[in-house]
Scaffold this active site. Structure first.
Site, PDB file in Angstrom:
ATOM      1  N   HIS A 197     -14.646   1.692  -0.424  1.00 31.48           N
ATOM      2  CA  HIS A 197     -13.561   0.785  -0.050  1.00 31.48           C
ATOM      3  C   HIS A 197     -12.396   1.525   0.600  1.00 31.48           C
ATOM      4  CE1 HIS A 197     -15.062  -2.464  -3.111  1.00 31.48           C
ATOM      5  NE2 HIS A 197     -15.789  -2.406  -2.014  1.00 31.48           N
ATOM      6  N   CYS A 217      -6.320   3.565  12.632  1.00 31.59           N
ATOM      7  CA  CYS A 217      -5.618   3.099  13.828  1.00 31.59           C
ATOM      8  C   CYS A 217      -6.357   1.898  14.413  1.00 31.59           C
ATOM      9  CB  CYS A 217      -5.511   4.201  14.867  1.00 31.59           C
ATOM     10  SG  CYS A 217      -4.684   3.618  16.374  1.00 31.59           S
ATOM     11  N   ASN A 233     -12.769   2.902  -5.672  1.00 34.15           N
ATOM     12  CA  ASN A 233     -11.328   3.145  -5.776  1.00 34.15           C
ATOM     13  C   ASN A 233     -10.793   3.803  -4.518  1.00 34.15           C
ATOM     14  OD1 ASN A 233     -11.652   2.161  -8.325  1.00 34.15           O
ATOM     15  ND2 ASN A 233     -11.622   4.166  -9.330  1.00 34.15           N
ATOM     16  N   TYR A 280       0.821  -1.216   0.000  1.00 39.74           N
ATOM     17  CA  TYR A 280       0.000   0.000   0.000  1.00 39.74           C
ATOM     18  C   TYR A 280       0.856   1.268   0.000  1.00 39.74           C
ATOM     19  CZ  TYR A 280      -4.215  -2.706   0.160  1.00 39.74           C
ATOM     20  OH  TYR A 280      -5.228  -3.557  -0.190  1.00 39.74           O
TER      21      TYR A 280
HETATM   22  C1  BJW Z   1     -11.891  -0.094 -18.110  1.00 38.85           C
HETATM   23  C2  BJW Z   1     -10.706   0.480 -18.578  1.00 38.85           C
HETATM   24  C3  BJW Z   1     -10.814   1.720 -19.240  1.00 38.85           C
HETATM   25  C4  BJW Z   1     -10.209  -1.407 -17.606  1.00 38.85           C
HETATM   26  N1  BJW Z   1     -12.006   2.298 -19.385  1.00 38.85           N
HETATM   27  N2  BJW Z   1     -13.060   0.495 -18.299  1.00 38.85           N
HETATM   28  C5  BJW Z   1     -19.645 -15.085  -2.301  1.00 38.85           C
HETATM   29  C6  BJW Z   1     -20.678 -14.508  -3.029  1.00 38.85           C
HETATM   30  C7  BJW Z   1     -20.952 -13.128  -2.945  1.00 38.85           C
HETATM   31  C8  BJW Z   1     -20.201 -12.323  -2.128  1.00 38.85           C
HETATM   32  C9  BJW Z   1     -19.190 -12.904  -1.394  1.00 38.85           C
HETATM   33  C10 BJW Z   1     -18.914 -14.264  -1.478  1.00 38.85           C
HETATM   34  N3  BJW Z   1     -17.857 -14.521  -0.667  1.00 38.85           N
HETATM   35  C11 BJW Z   1     -17.474 -13.377  -0.078  1.00 38.85           C
HETATM   36  C12 BJW Z   1     -18.270 -12.378  -0.515  1.00 38.85           C
HETATM   37  C13 BJW Z   1     -18.194 -10.934  -0.142  1.00 38.85           C
HETATM   38  C14 BJW Z   1     -16.947 -10.283  -0.726  1.00 38.85           C
HETATM   39  C15 BJW Z   1     -16.938 -10.501  -2.242  1.00 38.85           C
HETATM   40  O1  BJW Z   1     -17.584  -9.799  -3.000  1.00 38.85           O
HETATM   41  N4  BJW Z   1     -16.150 -11.446  -2.717  1.00 38.85           N
HETATM   42  C16 BJW Z   1     -16.116 -11.753  -4.157  1.00 38.85           C
HETATM   43  C17 BJW Z   1     -14.685 -11.944  -4.592  1.00 38.85           C
HETATM   44  C18 BJW Z   1     -17.010 -12.932  -4.417  1.00 38.85           C
HETATM   45  N5  BJW Z   1     -17.053  -8.867  -0.423  1.00 38.85           N
HETATM   46  C19 BJW Z   1     -16.595  -8.377   0.713  1.00 38.85           C
HETATM   47  O2  BJW Z   1     -15.986  -9.058   1.534  1.00 38.85           O
HETATM   48  C20 BJW Z   1     -16.896  -6.923   1.002  1.00 38.85           C
HETATM   49  N6  BJW Z   1     -17.483  -6.793   2.296  1.00 38.85           N
HETATM   50  C21 BJW Z   1     -18.646  -7.354   2.589  1.00 38.85           C
HETATM   51  O3  BJW Z   1     -19.274  -8.043   1.789  1.00 38.85           O
HETATM   52  O4  BJW Z   1     -19.080  -7.071   3.858  1.00 38.85           O
HETATM   53  C22 BJW Z   1     -20.249  -7.747   4.354  1.00 38.85           C
HETATM   54  C23 BJW Z   1     -21.523  -7.130   3.905  1.00 38.85           C
HETATM   55  C24 BJW Z   1     -22.700  -7.759   4.277  1.00 38.85           C
HETATM   56  C25 BJW Z   1     -23.917  -7.246   3.906  1.00 38.85           C
HETATM   57  C26 BJW Z   1     -23.990  -6.093   3.147  1.00 38.85           C
HETATM   58  C27 BJW Z   1     -22.842  -5.467   2.784  1.00 38.85           C
HETATM   59  C28 BJW Z   1     -21.630  -5.987   3.173  1.00 38.85           C
HETATM   60  C29 BJW Z   1     -15.636  -6.089   1.006  1.00 38.85           C
HETATM   61  C30 BJW Z   1     -15.027  -6.011  -0.349  1.00 38.85           C
HETATM   62  C31 BJW Z   1     -13.707  -5.264  -0.270  1.00 38.85           C
HETATM   63  C32 BJW Z   1     -13.017  -5.182  -1.626  1.00 38.85           C
HETATM   64  N7  BJW Z   1     -11.705  -4.635  -1.446  1.00 38.85           N
HETATM   65  C33 BJW Z   1     -10.881  -4.401  -2.608  1.00 38.85           C
HETATM   66  C34 BJW Z   1      -9.496  -3.941  -2.116  1.00 38.85           C
HETATM   67  C35 BJW Z   1      -9.586  -2.509  -1.574  1.00 38.85           C
HETATM   68  C36 BJW Z   1      -8.256  -1.968  -1.220  1.00 38.85           C
HETATM   69  C37 BJW Z   1      -7.328  -1.897  -2.407  1.00 38.85           C
HETATM   70  O5  BJW Z   1      -7.585  -1.143  -3.362  1.00 38.85           O
HETATM   71  O6  BJW Z   1      -6.333  -2.608  -2.372  1.00 38.85           O
HETATM   72  O7  BJW Z   1     -11.476  -3.392  -3.441  1.00 38.85           O
HETATM   73  S1  BJW Z   1     -10.747  -5.807  -3.712  1.00 38.85           S
HETATM   74  C38 BJW Z   1     -10.709  -4.862  -5.192  1.00 38.85           C
HETATM   75  O8  BJW Z   1     -11.864  -5.191  -5.997  1.00 38.85           O
HETATM   76  C39 BJW Z   1     -10.879  -3.395  -4.762  1.00 38.85           C
HETATM   77  C40 BJW Z   1     -11.838  -2.878  -5.805  1.00 38.85           C
HETATM   78  O9  BJW Z   1     -12.471  -1.730  -5.329  1.00 38.85           O
HETATM   79  C41 BJW Z   1     -12.753  -4.063  -6.020  1.00 38.85           C
HETATM   80  C42 BJW Z   1     -13.508  -4.017  -7.298  1.00 38.85           C
HETATM   81  O10 BJW Z   1     -12.645  -4.076  -8.400  1.00 38.85           O
HETATM   82  P1  BJW Z   1     -12.998  -3.245  -9.713  1.00 38.85           P
HETATM   83  O11 BJW Z   1     -12.939  -1.806  -9.426  1.00 38.85           O
HETATM   84  O12 BJW Z   1     -14.233  -3.766 -10.302  1.00 38.85           O
HETATM   85  O13 BJW Z   1     -11.711  -3.580 -10.635  1.00 38.85           O
HETATM   86  P2  BJW Z   1     -11.466  -4.800 -11.628  1.00 38.85           P
HETATM   87  O14 BJW Z   1     -10.024  -4.851 -11.899  1.00 38.85           O
HETATM   88  O15 BJW Z   1     -12.098  -6.034 -11.131  1.00 38.85           O
HETATM   89  O16 BJW Z   1     -12.232  -4.399 -12.963  1.00 38.85           O
HETATM   90  C43 BJW Z   1     -11.795  -3.298 -13.759  1.00 38.85           C
HETATM   91  C44 BJW Z   1     -12.810  -3.071 -14.878  1.00 38.85           C
HETATM   92  O17 BJW Z   1     -12.435  -1.905 -15.572  1.00 38.85           O
HETATM   93  C45 BJW Z   1     -12.890  -4.231 -15.891  1.00 38.85           C
HETATM   94  O18 BJW Z   1     -14.254  -4.550 -16.119  1.00 38.85           O
HETATM   95  C46 BJW Z   1     -12.256  -3.620 -17.158  1.00 38.85           C
HETATM   96  O19 BJW Z   1     -12.878  -4.089 -18.363  1.00 38.85           O
HETATM   97  C47 BJW Z   1     -12.533  -2.153 -16.974  1.00 38.85           C
HETATM   98  N8  BJW Z   1     -11.535  -1.267 -17.609  1.00 38.85           N
HETATM   99  N9  BJW Z   1      -9.660  -0.343 -18.335  1.00 38.85           N
HETATM  100  C48 BJW Z   1     -13.112   1.647 -18.965  1.00 38.85           C
HETATM  101  N10 BJW Z   1      -9.696   2.374 -19.760  1.00 38.85           N
END
Ligand code: BJW
Length: 234
Positions: A108, A116, A91, A55
């Protein structure tokens, strides 16, 4: 007629053309790091130095890149419609703020804050955490990045869910639809009666179909979509 309430959900794809790596595309952030190692509380407990270094490097990298035309276009839209627009970003970079967006939720967390583990304070933070600096509030040396890892609760969920369910237009930009709860917001918006649109480079794993889908780079699609929204208002 009342003006539409617009909710925009952004993901890593909106920052890709600024030079910030996405997570799941080829060359994305997880390459070389397993998600369990760097984006879970268990990974942090197992090897805090690796996670803090990961990070710290990202915080430095983000500080050196500019917002791109997609971030700027959303700020331009907010300048016209004010708080009728809410941007929800997954993001942890600050490119929306640097482009001028103010009505914003970082669901996120933010690289620009620390958290802390001792007292729960979330101070603004711009330097490395690897050397275990003291918390400005309690003095403990237990600061971690203020980002939401898998298994942790995202920020602002009540406000987000109210806005998504109550909006008229829901726009998803540059997110793969792989991570919940954000991946479920198109279904929530649809259930609330919103018109939904996706602007993305590649097809996403959307929970329900969008009403409109446009494929291409965010730096082109987002300014064009904003121009459409503003046509007739200016
Ligand atoms: C372009 C482009 C260009 C590229 N122009 N486009 C089973 C089933 C369902 C859910 C779960 C499950 N098991 C566990 C879960 C829950 C879990 C989850 O979802 N897991 C999945 C993997 C299945 N989620 C959690 O644990 C979350 N918390 C939670 O659920 O709490 C309980 C709750 C209960 C009840 C209600 C609510 C909550 C927490 C999730 C935390 C995610 N953290 C991260 C890291 C953050 C810190 C860091 O940055 O390091 O967040 S993981 C990572 O993924 C980051 C992102 O924000 C997140 C999403 O990624 P994103 O932004 O979609 O990026 P990419 O790379 O996946 O996609 C990029 C896209 O851009 C692509 O489509 C490209 O095509 C496109 N693109 N260039 C336009 N130029």
């Amino acid at each position: 007629m009342a003006r539409p309430r617009i909710v925009v959900l952004t993901g890593a794809g909106i920052s890709a053309e600024s030079g910030v790596a996405t997570f799941r595309d080829a060359g994305g952030l997880w390459e070389g790091h397993s998600v369990e190692d760097v984006a879970t509380p268990e990974g942090f407990a197992r090897d805090p130095d690796t996670v803090l270094r990961f990070y710290d490097e990202r915080r430095r990298a983000v500080a050196s890149v500019p917002p791109n035309p997609a971030h700027v276009a959303l700020a331009r839209l907010e300048a016209f419609v004010g708080d009728e627009l809410l941007v929800i970003t997954q993001n942890v970079d600050d490119l929306h703020e640097r482009a001028g967006t103010r009505n914003l939720v970082h669901m996120h967390g933010e690289l620009a804050r620390a958290l802390c583990a001792g007292c729960g304070t979330r101070p603004e933070w711009s330097t490395d955490l690897i050397d275990r600096p003291a918390c400005p509030r309690c003095g403990d040396r237990m600061l971690r990045p203020d980002v939401v890892w898998f298994g942790e609760m995202p920020y602002g969920l009540d406000r987000i869910e109210d806005a998504v369910f109550g909006c008229d237009i829901f726009v998803s930009i540059g997110t793969s639809g792989e991570v919940y709860p954000a991946a479920g917001y198109v279904a929530l918006a649809t259930a609330g009666g919103a018109w939904t649109i996706e602007l993305n480079l590649e097809p996403s794993a959307a929970a329900v179909p969008f009403d409109d889908v446009r494929r291409g780079p965010a730096s082109v699609l987002v300014p064009a979509w904003v121009d459409e929204q503003l046509a007739g208002r200016t």
